[in-house]
Each structure stands twice: as structure tokens, then as C-alpha cells.
Design a protein around this motif. Structure first.
Motif, PDB file in Angstrom:
ATOM      1  N   VAL A 126       0.851  -1.201   0.000  1.00 51.55           N
ATOM      2  CA  VAL A 126       0.000   0.000   0.000  1.00 51.55           C
ATOM      3  C   VAL A 126       0.880   1.243   0.000  1.00 51.55           C
ATOM      4  O   VAL A 126       1.907   1.284   0.676  1.00 51.55           O
ATOM      5  CB  VAL A 126      -0.911   0.028   1.254  1.00 51.55           C
ATOM      6  CG1 VAL A 126      -1.664   1.346   1.334  1.00 51.55           C
ATOM      7  CG2 VAL A 126      -1.893  -1.122   1.235  1.00 51.55           C
ATOM      8  N   ILE A 127       0.468   2.246  -0.793  1.00 56.43           N
ATOM      9  CA  ILE A 127       1.087   3.561  -0.729  1.00 56.43           C
ATOM     10  C   ILE A 127       0.014   4.522  -0.236  1.00 56.43           C
ATOM     11  O   ILE A 127      -0.868   4.926  -0.997  1.00 56.43           O
ATOM     12  CB  ILE A 127       1.623   4.014  -2.109  1.00 56.43           C
ATOM     13  CG1 ILE A 127       2.683   3.039  -2.617  1.00 56.43           C
ATOM     14  CG2 ILE A 127       2.202   5.425  -2.016  1.00 56.43           C
ATOM     15  CD1 ILE A 127       3.239   3.398  -3.983  1.00 56.43           C
ATOM     16  N   ILE A 132       1.410  10.624  -0.226  1.00 57.43           N
ATOM     17  CA  ILE A 132       1.441  11.238  -1.557  1.00 57.43           C
ATOM     18  C   ILE A 132       1.156  12.733  -1.451  1.00 57.43           C
ATOM     19  O   ILE A 132       1.849  13.569  -2.044  1.00 57.43           O
ATOM     20  CB  ILE A 132       0.410  10.569  -2.498  1.00 57.43           C
ATOM     21  CG1 ILE A 132       0.751   9.084  -2.718  1.00 57.43           C
ATOM     22  CG2 ILE A 132       0.350  11.317  -3.830  1.00 57.43           C
ATOM     23  CD1 ILE A 132       2.042   8.844  -3.441  1.00 57.43           C
ATOM     24  N   ILE A 133       0.133  13.083  -0.667  1.00 51.36           N
ATOM     25  CA  ILE A 133      -0.221  14.488  -0.478  1.00 51.36           C
ATOM     26  C   ILE A 133       0.922  15.243   0.192  1.00 51.36           C
ATOM     27  O   ILE A 133       1.264  16.366  -0.203  1.00 51.36           O
ATOM     28  CB  ILE A 133      -1.510  14.609   0.358  1.00 51.36           C
ATOM     29  CG1 ILE A 133      -2.698  14.038  -0.429  1.00 51.36           C
ATOM     30  CG2 ILE A 133      -1.783  16.064   0.737  1.00 51.36           C
ATOM     31  CD1 ILE A 133      -3.972  13.919   0.384  1.00 51.36           C
ATOM     32  N   ALA A 134       1.523  14.626   1.199  1.00 49.87           N
ATOM     33  CA  ALA A 134       2.635  15.268   1.901  1.00 49.87           C
ATOM     34  C   ALA A 134       3.797  15.546   0.948  1.00 49.87           C
ATOM     35  O   ALA A 134       4.399  16.634   0.972  1.00 49.87           O
ATOM     36  CB  ALA A 134       3.108  14.384   3.058  1.00 49.87           C
ATOM     37  N   MET A 135       4.106  14.584   0.091  1.00 54.09           N
ATOM     38  CA  MET A 135       5.217  14.764  -0.858  1.00 54.09           C
ATOM     39  C   MET A 135       4.881  15.803  -1.917  1.00 54.09           C
ATOM     40  O   MET A 135       5.764  16.551  -2.363  1.00 54.09           O
ATOM     41  CB  MET A 135       5.576  13.418  -1.502  1.00 54.09           C
ATOM     42  CG  MET A 135       6.268  12.462  -0.542  1.00 54.09           C
ATOM     43  SD  MET A 135       6.945  10.979  -1.340  1.00 54.09           S
ATOM     44  CE  MET A 135       5.430  10.105  -1.783  1.00 54.09           C
ATOM     45  N   GLY A 182       0.126  -0.343  -9.835  1.00 54.30           N
ATOM     46  CA  GLY A 182      -1.059   0.050  -9.088  1.00 54.30           C
ATOM     47  C   GLY A 182      -1.342   1.536  -9.171  1.00 54.30           C
ATOM     48  O   GLY A 182      -0.495   2.329  -9.596  1.00 54.30           O
ATOM     49  N   LEU A 183      -2.526   1.925  -8.727  1.00 50.78           N
ATOM     50  CA  LEU A 183      -2.895   3.341  -8.736  1.00 50.78           C
ATOM     51  C   LEU A 183      -2.006   4.154  -7.798  1.00 50.78           C
ATOM     52  O   LEU A 183      -1.729   5.322  -8.049  1.00 50.78           O
ATOM     53  CB  LEU A 183      -4.369   3.489  -8.335  1.00 50.78           C
ATOM     54  CG  LEU A 183      -5.407   2.965  -9.339  1.00 50.78           C
ATOM     55  CD1 LEU A 183      -6.809   3.092  -8.771  1.00 50.78           C
ATOM     56  CD2 LEU A 183      -5.295   3.724 -10.661  1.00 50.78           C
ATOM     57  N   GLY A 184      -1.555   3.531  -6.709  1.00 45.07           N
ATOM     58  CA  GLY A 184      -0.645   4.214  -5.800  1.00 45.07           C
ATOM     59  C   GLY A 184       0.661   4.575  -6.482  1.00 45.07           C
ATOM     60  O   GLY A 184       1.225   5.656  -6.248  1.00 45.07           O
ATOM     61  N   ASP A 185       1.148   3.676  -7.345  1.00 41.93           N
ATOM     62  CA  ASP A 185       2.379   3.947  -8.088  1.00 41.93           C
ATOM     63  C   ASP A 185       2.184   5.100  -9.069  1.00 41.93           C
ATOM     64  O   ASP A 185       3.092   5.925  -9.263  1.00 41.93           O
ATOM     65  CB  ASP A 185       2.819   2.692  -8.860  1.00 41.93           C
ATOM     66  CG  ASP A 185       3.122   1.520  -7.936  1.00 41.93           C
ATOM     67  OD1 ASP A 185       3.783   1.739  -6.911  1.00 41.93           O
ATOM     68  OD2 ASP A 185       2.695   0.398  -8.248  1.00 41.93           O
ATOM     69  N   ILE A 186       1.011   5.161  -9.667  1.00 46.93           N
ATOM     70  CA  ILE A 186       0.719   6.242 -10.617  1.00 46.93           C
ATOM     71  C   ILE A 186       0.672   7.591  -9.891  1.00 46.93           C
ATOM     72  O   ILE A 186       1.197   8.595 -10.378  1.00 46.93           O
ATOM     73  CB  ILE A 186      -0.619   5.967 -11.343  1.00 46.93           C
ATOM     74  CG1 ILE A 186      -0.488   4.703 -12.203  1.00 46.93           C
ATOM     75  CG2 ILE A 186      -1.024   7.162 -12.209  1.00 46.93           C
ATOM     76  CD1 ILE A 186      -1.774   4.247 -12.843  1.00 46.93           C
ATOM     77  N   LYS A 187       0.064   7.599  -8.726  1.00 50.01           N
ATOM     78  CA  LYS A 187       0.053   8.829  -7.920  1.00 50.01           C
ATOM     79  C   LYS A 187       1.474   9.217  -7.521  1.00 50.01           C
ATOM     80  O   LYS A 187       1.825  10.402  -7.478  1.00 50.01           O
ATOM     81  CB  LYS A 187      -0.810   8.631  -6.676  1.00 50.01           C
ATOM     82  CG  LYS A 187      -2.275   8.376  -6.964  1.00 50.01           C
ATOM     83  CD  LYS A 187      -3.015   8.024  -5.682  1.00 50.01           C
ATOM     84  CE  LYS A 187      -4.447   7.606  -5.953  1.00 50.01           C
ATOM     85  NZ  LYS A 187      -5.143   7.153  -4.713  1.00 50.01           N
ATOM     86  N   PHE A 188       2.275   8.212  -7.225  1.00 52.89           N
ATOM     87  CA  PHE A 188       3.667   8.446  -6.855  1.00 52.89           C
ATOM     88  C   PHE A 188       4.402   9.145  -8.002  1.00 52.89           C
ATOM     89  O   PHE A 188       5.215  10.051  -7.790  1.00 52.89           O
ATOM     90  CB  PHE A 188       4.334   7.111  -6.532  1.00 52.89           C
ATOM     91  CG  PHE A 188       5.618   7.232  -5.738  1.00 52.89           C
ATOM     92  CD1 PHE A 188       6.380   8.395  -5.744  1.00 52.89           C
ATOM     93  CD2 PHE A 188       6.060   6.167  -4.986  1.00 52.89           C
ATOM     94  CE1 PHE A 188       7.555   8.499  -5.016  1.00 52.89           C
ATOM     95  CE2 PHE A 188       7.235   6.254  -4.242  1.00 52.89           C
ATOM     96  CZ  PHE A 188       7.984   7.425  -4.266  1.00 52.89           C
ATOM     97  N   ALA A 231       7.269   0.726  -5.441  1.00 48.76           N
ATOM     98  CA  ALA A 231       7.717   1.941  -4.753  1.00 48.76           C
ATOM     99  C   ALA A 231       9.224   1.995  -4.529  1.00 48.76           C
ATOM    100  O   ALA A 231       9.821   3.068  -4.660  1.00 48.76           O
ATOM    101  CB  ALA A 231       6.977   2.100  -3.424  1.00 48.76           C
ATOM    102  N   PRO A 232       9.895   0.868  -4.181  1.00 48.53           N
ATOM    103  CA  PRO A 232      11.347   0.944  -4.005  1.00 48.53           C
ATOM    104  C   PRO A 232      12.076   1.437  -5.247  1.00 48.53           C
ATOM    105  O   PRO A 232      13.037   2.216  -5.144  1.00 48.53           O
ATOM    106  CB  PRO A 232      11.739  -0.512  -3.683  1.00 48.53           C
ATOM    107  CG  PRO A 232      10.522  -1.081  -3.046  1.00 48.53           C
ATOM    108  CD  PRO A 232       9.367  -0.458  -3.776  1.00 48.53           C
ATOM    109  N   ALA A 233      11.612   1.020  -6.426  1.00 47.79           N
ATOM    110  CA  ALA A 233      12.245   1.457  -7.676  1.00 47.79           C
ATOM    111  C   ALA A 233      12.019   2.943  -7.912  1.00 47.79           C
ATOM    112  O   ALA A 233      12.941   3.683  -8.277  1.00 47.79           O
ATOM    113  CB  ALA A 233      11.702   0.639  -8.853  1.00 47.79           C
ATOM    114  N   LEU A 234      10.797   3.404  -7.684  1.00 48.89           N
ATOM    115  CA  LEU A 234      10.468   4.819  -7.903  1.00 48.89           C
ATOM    116  C   LEU A 234      11.181   5.712  -6.889  1.00 48.89           C
ATOM    117  O   LEU A 234      11.774   6.731  -7.259  1.00 48.89           O
ATOM    118  CB  LEU A 234       8.953   5.016  -7.801  1.00 48.89           C
ATOM    119  CG  LEU A 234       8.097   4.336  -8.876  1.00 48.89           C
ATOM    120  CD1 LEU A 234       6.618   4.516  -8.558  1.00 48.89           C
ATOM    121  CD2 LEU A 234       8.404   4.885 -10.254  1.00 48.89           C
TER     122      LEU A 234
END
Length: 264
Positions: A126-127, A132-135, A182-188, A231-234
Motif C-alpha cells: 500500500v502507498i 502522496i499528499i505530503a510529498m 497500481g494506482l498508488g504507483d501512478i500517484k507516486f 515503490a522501491p524502484a520509484l
């Protein structure tokens, strides 16, 4: 002989990183579970005993108790000191790069968020949107600073990141017959769009590919299935490109000049 000011600053930054690393262990565990991260007191994950002041010293409390709870004697995961040490090292590296500047504060805060995202994705797939908002907020503040001011980056960076992420998601879906991104990765990737400079895009994509493949191999070898955390890659690629932006820009200019000279 007394240590010089630089050494004292590095020691302070390192221990500051350990303290924030302790916060990362808490947030990465509680936030994906919807638990309170501010008012709920720290407790042993096994016996649920509330931890006191001397139980919460980063790394040292774990070592002093030989990796066990001081109340129930059950083993405490090494994730806690490991995360704390990693962030301590990241804080030192960041300070060495940016020194006494606003950029140091910006990228120290970013590194806290990035490590929290990585741990949450590795452990719970999970992301959290809060991170995401904080970043994104950190990114906007960064782009409003005089040395890195760019309204274009604030507006179009996240848009480019989301479009690129959706494109990757579609490609992976066609190749693997499942949603590998995932959608979390796209937001990232929207966050990446704010921070990443055009000179480092190629390097970023290359690193994402390499780290992503290594993560997939490790994940599959561990018997955890084909779907692996991205996420680790991004996060790793973004952090590297932020630190090495100036060097990468000169390197890419050199490569392009060599290609042009060779062509003509």
C-alpha cells in the motif's frame, strides 16, 4: 582533540535521522491500517505493553534488550533498528550534498516520506494517500523556492507523471495480462514529476527499470508471487536523481555532444 564543526553537524544529523527513522517505523505500520499516528502511545507489538521513554531510543533500546521486548521477552523485529539506521545514513548523505540550506530541509522531509512509502509498500503493498499528499506539498514548496522556482513544473510535472504512469500501466497490462502498476504507483509518479528535472529523466527511467527487475527477481525468489512492490524502484531512482542532478546533467550533455560529433 575536539571534533570540528562539520563532524559535530554530521553526528547531530545522523542521530536526528535515527529519531525520524523511529517515526517512519511507526507511520509505515499504522497508516496503512488506518491507526492513529499521533495520539496513540507506542506499545509492544506482541504483549501490547505501553513503552516508556527508555524503551524508545532508536537502535540503542533494541540492542540493549538484545532484540527482545523488555516486558514479555518476545523477539522484536529487526525492521525497527534497520529502518532507523537507513534513514540516519540518508540524512547524512543529504546534508553532505546540500549543506546548510533550505534544500536540506526539503529533501530531508522528502526522504522521510520516501522511506515510509517504501516500507509500507514492501510490507503491506500500500502507498497511503496521506504520504502522496505530503510529498506533493513538499514538492510545491520546493518549486516555489528562488533557486528551483518553476510554476511550469508545479502544473505540468504531476500531469506528465500521471499520464506516463497510466501509459505504463496499460503496457504492463497488455504484456502481463494483469495490472502490474497500481494506482498508488501512478500517484507516486505525479510526485516524481514535480521533483525530476528533464536532464535526469533518462537516468530515472533506466534506474527504475534496473531496480524494478531486481525487486521482481527477489520477490519471486522469496515465493511472494509475481506482483511485486514498485515503490522501491520509484523512490530509490528519484532520490538518486535528486542528489546527482548536476553530475547527471553534465554527463548527459557530454554523451549527446559525443553522439553529435560522431554523427557528423
Amino acid at each position: 582533540m575536539f571534533p570540528d564543526e562539520q563532524a559535530i553537524a554530521l553526528i547531530f544529523i545522523f542521530f536526528f535521522g535515527l529519531a525520524f527513522g523511529s517515526f517512519v517505523t511507526l507511520v509505515s505500520y499504522r497508516l496503512p491500517r488506518g491507526e492513529d499516528i499521533i495520539f496513540k502511545p507506542s506499545q509492544c507489538p506482541k504483549c501490547k505493553t505501553r513503552l516508556g521513554f527508555f524503551d524508545l531510543f532508536p537502535v540503542f533500546s533494541w540492542l540493549f534488550n538484545s532484540g527482545k521486548c523488555g516486558y514479555c521477552g518476545k523477539k522484536v523485529s529487526a525492521r525497527y533498528p534497520l529502518i532507523e539506521l537507513v534513514l540516519g545514513i540518508i540524512f547524512v548523505v543529504t546534508y553532505l550534498k546540500f549543506g546548510n540550506s533550505l534544500n536540506t530541509i526539503i529533501f530531508l522531509l522528502l526522504s522521510v516520506c520516501l522511506l515510509t512509502v517504501v516500507v509500507a509498500d514492501l510490507e503491506q503493498s500500500v502507498i497511503p494517500n496521506q504520504l502522496i499528499i505530503a510529498m506533493l506539498v513538499i514538492g510545491i514548496i520546493y518549486r516555489l523556492l528562488p533557486d528551483s522556482f518553476s510554476v511550469v513544473q508545479i502544473i505540468f510535472g504531476p500531469v506528465f507523471g500521471i499520464i506516463f504512469g497510466l501509459l505504463l500501466r496499460k503496457i504492463f497490462s497488455l504484456l502481463n495480462k494483469n495490472e502490474a502498476l497500481g494506482l498508488g504507483d501512478i500517484k507516486f509518479l505525479a510526485v516524481v514529476g514535480i521533483f525530476l528535472q528533464k536532464e535526469t529523466i533518462i537516468t530515472f527511467l533506466f534506474l527504475v527499470g534496473v531496480i524494478g527487475i531486481l525487486t521482481a527477481v527477489f520477490w519471486n525468489a522469496s515465493g511472494k508471487g509475481r506482483q511485486f512492490p514498485f515503490a522501491p524502484a520509484l523512490a530509490g531512482s528519484l532520490y538518486f536523481c535528486v542528489l546527482m542532478a548536476e553530475i547527471l546533467e553534465k554527463f548527459e550533455d557530454y554523451v549527446l555532444n559525443e553522439i553529435i560529433n560522431f554523427s557528423f
